[in-house]
Scaffold this motif. Structure first.
Motif, PDB file in Angstrom:
ATOM      1  N   THR A  12     -59.711 -21.517  40.039  1.00 49.58           N
ATOM      2  CA  THR A  12     -59.774 -21.130  41.455  1.00 49.58           C
ATOM      3  C   THR A  12     -59.121 -19.779  41.742  1.00 49.58           C
ATOM      4  N   ASN A  13     -58.291 -19.275  40.839  1.00 49.43           N
ATOM      5  CA  ASN A  13     -57.622 -17.979  41.073  1.00 49.43           C
ATOM      6  C   ASN A  13     -58.367 -16.816  40.425  1.00 49.43           C
ATOM      7  N   LEU A  14     -59.492 -17.096  39.794  1.00 51.73           N
ATOM      8  CA  LEU A  14     -60.267 -16.058  39.119  1.00 51.73           C
ATOM      9  C   LEU A  14     -61.142 -15.306  40.123  1.00 51.73           C
ATOM     10  N   ARG A  15     -61.195 -13.975  39.982  1.00 54.12           N
ATOM     11  CA  ARG A  15     -62.112 -13.180  40.792  1.00 54.12           C
ATOM     12  C   ARG A  15     -63.241 -12.653  39.901  1.00 54.12           C
ATOM     13  N   VAL A  16     -64.459 -12.791  40.395  1.00 55.05           N
ATOM     14  CA  VAL A  16     -65.636 -12.362  39.643  1.00 55.05           C
ATOM     15  C   VAL A  16     -66.163 -11.059  40.241  1.00 55.05           C
ATOM     16  N   ILE A  17     -66.326 -10.055  39.386  1.00 54.38           N
ATOM     17  CA  ILE A  17     -66.955  -8.792  39.777  1.00 54.38           C
ATOM     18  C   ILE A  17     -68.260  -8.682  39.001  1.00 54.38           C
ATOM     19  N   ALA A  18     -69.370  -8.529  39.706  1.00 53.99           N
ATOM     20  CA  ALA A  18     -70.684  -8.439  39.066  1.00 53.99           C
ATOM     21  C   ALA A  18     -71.296  -7.066  39.325  1.00 53.99           C
ATOM     22  N   ILE A  19     -71.946  -6.521  38.308  1.00 56.04           N
ATOM     23  CA  ILE A  19     -72.544  -5.188  38.391  1.00 56.04           C
ATOM     24  C   ILE A  19     -74.011  -5.274  37.980  1.00 56.04           C
ATOM     25  N   THR A  20     -74.887  -4.684  38.781  1.00 58.98           N
ATOM     26  CA  THR A  20     -76.276  -4.528  38.369  1.00 58.98           C
ATOM     27  C   THR A  20     -76.802  -3.180  38.848  1.00 58.98           C
ATOM     28  N   GLY A  21     -78.048  -2.895  38.472  1.00 53.57           N
ATOM     29  CA  GLY A  21     -78.684  -1.640  38.845  1.00 53.57           C
ATOM     30  C   GLY A  21     -79.711  -1.270  37.791  1.00 53.57           C
ATOM     31  N   SER A  22     -80.561  -0.313  38.119  1.00 54.29           N
ATOM     32  CA  SER A  22     -81.572   0.150  37.168  1.00 54.29           C
ATOM     33  C   SER A  22     -80.966   1.029  36.079  1.00 54.29           C
ATOM     34  N   TYR A  23     -79.768   1.513  36.304  1.00 53.08           N
ATOM     35  CA  TYR A  23     -79.111   2.406  35.352  1.00 53.08           C
ATOM     36  C   TYR A  23     -77.598   2.357  35.578  1.00 53.08           C
ATOM     37  N   GLY A  24     -76.842   2.786  34.592  1.00 51.38           N
ATOM     38  CA  GLY A  24     -75.404   2.976  34.751  1.00 51.38           C
ATOM     39  C   GLY A  24     -74.550   1.725  34.751  1.00 51.38           C
ATOM     40  N   LYS A  25     -75.141   0.549  34.475  1.00 51.49           N
ATOM     41  CA  LYS A  25     -74.368  -0.700  34.551  1.00 51.49           C
ATOM     42  C   LYS A  25     -73.249  -0.742  33.513  1.00 51.49           C
ATOM     43  N   THR A  26     -73.623  -0.498  32.262  1.00 56.40           N
ATOM     44  CA  THR A  26     -72.644  -0.646  31.186  1.00 56.40           C
ATOM     45  C   THR A  26     -71.551   0.405  31.291  1.00 56.40           C
ATOM     46  N   THR A  27     -71.916   1.634  31.610  1.00 56.88           N
ATOM     47  CA  THR A  27     -70.914   2.694  31.745  1.00 56.88           C
ATOM     48  C   THR A  27     -69.915   2.367  32.848  1.00 56.88           C
ATOM     49  N   LEU A  28     -70.407   1.966  34.021  1.00 56.19           N
ATOM     50  CA  LEU A  28     -69.493   1.624  35.108  1.00 56.19           C
ATOM     51  C   LEU A  28     -68.639   0.421  34.734  1.00 56.19           C
ATOM     52  N   LYS A  29     -69.234  -0.561  34.064  1.00 61.47           N
ATOM     53  CA  LYS A  29     -68.463  -1.742  33.648  1.00 61.47           C
ATOM     54  C   LYS A  29     -67.286  -1.337  32.764  1.00 61.47           C
ATOM     55  N   GLU A  30     -67.536  -0.442  31.795  1.00 61.73           N
ATOM     56  CA  GLU A  30     -66.475  -0.055  30.874  1.00 61.73           C
ATOM     57  C   GLU A  30     -65.402   0.779  31.576  1.00 61.73           C
ATOM     58  N   ILE A  31     -65.814   1.658  32.485  1.00 62.60           N
ATOM     59  CA  ILE A  31     -64.828   2.433  33.256  1.00 62.60           C
ATOM     60  C   ILE A  31     -63.988   1.501  34.118  1.00 62.60           C
ATOM     61  N   LEU A  32     -64.650   0.567  34.779  1.00 62.51           N
ATOM     62  CA  LEU A  32     -63.945  -0.367  35.653  1.00 62.51           C
ATOM     63  C   LEU A  32     -62.988  -1.253  34.850  1.00 62.51           C
ATOM     64  N   LYS A  33     -63.404  -1.654  33.674  1.00 63.35           N
ATOM     65  CA  LYS A  33     -62.513  -2.458  32.833  1.00 63.35           C
ATOM     66  C   LYS A  33     -61.253  -1.674  32.483  1.00 63.35           C
ATOM     67  N   THR A  34     -61.405  -0.403  32.120  1.00 66.83           N
ATOM     68  CA  THR A  34     -60.250   0.432  31.801  1.00 66.83           C
ATOM     69  C   THR A  34     -59.324   0.562  33.006  1.00 66.83           C
TER      70      THR A  34
END
Length: 354
Positions: A12-34
């Motif tokens: 119950t204390n977990l927050r989920v962040i989801a990313i989609t799009g036609s482009y740039g998903k993986t790059t933004l995911k890795e930047i956001l993780k950092t």
């Protein structure tokens, strides 16, 4: 998938962040993780894992009670797929990077793509927050009909100040909120992703000092405009995982930035562009004319359209070289490349396309 859903319901204390799009998903995911990892324990989908089964396996195999943020990339080829992923991991924060003609052949038309991508907002939690790319026309035009009671925030590359490309890095120097950073990314589109990560971090309570510290540690994702320095002063730009029109345009713009160095571009073209396949590839050819000194094309069903665009453009400085297949082109590079060259590898076709 059912077991993954049940497991998430207990955290119950977990927050989920989801990313989609036609482009740039993986790059933004890795930047956001950092950026978020500087304060939180973050678990993210690895590499380009972005399907219901892949997400469920991650939840069952790697999600532990001490994880504070689950960062999920969501991909889709048709309507309903992102909805299904949201039903597994209902987003607290939904991020949409942009919408274009990528996989248009599978979606059928752009309206289907819009509907599919906005499922990440439509099926997020009722009071979720959405971060939307203001640089993308289709996102700005369509967002209001999907929001419901959810709060939206926009991010845009224009929020970055004093941007400057540094060939010696290679990458960009820029300011965000008065602080100067240098990052080894070649595509100017990355600046929008930096703004997105910065805003999400602030929304989640990461102090500014930690956010700025994190930005100095972000690095390119492999095979997405990844610069690789080689012996003999040859710079290789590996963009072999980029297969959409915006990505190609960003790659060509990145190539232009290398001034007087000889610039070589090698590609088999793009797949799954549907009815716009000719127009998109002719436009790529027009963009390449004058930007690249040499364009190496692999013979297939779409590269003649790239050549058509190069030929009809008002520039005669671009030399086109043809090869029967990618392996023969790569074998010939040892004779083609010279010290000081910059070569960009754009996209990598699966073997089932011709």
């Amino acid at each position: 998938i059912s077991r993954a859903k049940r497991k998430l319901e207990t955290l119950t204390n977990l927050r989920v962040i989801a990313i989609t799009g036609s482009y740039g998903k993986t790059t933004l995911k890795e930047i956001l993780k950092t950026v978020l990892s500087i304060k939180y324990h973050v678990l993210s989908t690895p590499e380009s894992v972005n399907t219901p089964v892949g997400i469920a396996r991650l939840i069952l195999g790697a999600l532990t009670p001490d994880v504070q943020i689950l960062l999920v990339e969501m991909g889709a080829y048709r309507r309903g797929e992102i909805k299904r992923m949201c039903e597994i991991a209902r987003p607290d924060i939904a991020i949409l990077t942009g919408i274009n003609e990528a996989h248009l052949e599978r979606f059928g038309n752009l309206e289907n793509t819009v509907e599919a991508k906005f499922e990440i907002v439509k099926y997020a939690k009722r009071l979720a927050t959405a971060f939307l790319n203001e640089d993308n026309v289709l996102v700005k035009k369509n967002y209001s009909r999907f929001m419901g009671n959810r709060k939206e925030f926009f991010y845009a590359s224009v929020e970055i100040k004093n941007r400057k490309f540094l060939p010696e890095l290679p990458g960009f120097e820029f300011e965000i909120e008065g602080v100067t950073h240098r990052i080894p990314f070649l595509g100017e589109y990355i600046l929008g992703s930096v703004v997105a990560a910065f805003k999400v971090g602030k929304h989640l309570g990461v102090p500014n000092a930690l956010l700025h510290n994190a930005l100095d540690h972000i690095r390119p994702v492999p095979h997405r405009l990844q610069p690789v320095k080689t012996p003999g002063d040859i710079l290789v730009i590996d963009d072999s995982y980029s297969g959409n029109p915006e990505g190609v345009e960003a790659a060509i713009e990145a190539l232009k930035q290398f001034g007087d160095r000889r610039k070589i571009y090698i590609t088999p073209g793009l797949v799954e562009m549907g009815e716009k396949i000719r127009d998109i590839h002719v436009e790529i050819g027009k963009q390449l004319a004058g930007a690249a000194d040499m364009v190496i094309l692999i013979k297939n069903s779409v590269t003649p359209f790239i050549n058509e665009g190069i030929v009809c453009a008002p520039s005669d400085r671009t030399n086109v070289v043809w090869f029967e297949n990618a392996s023969s082109a790569h074998a010939a590079l040892r004779k083609i490349l010279k010290a000081g060259d910059v070569i960009l590898f754009q996209n990598d076709w699966p073997e089932n396309y011709q």
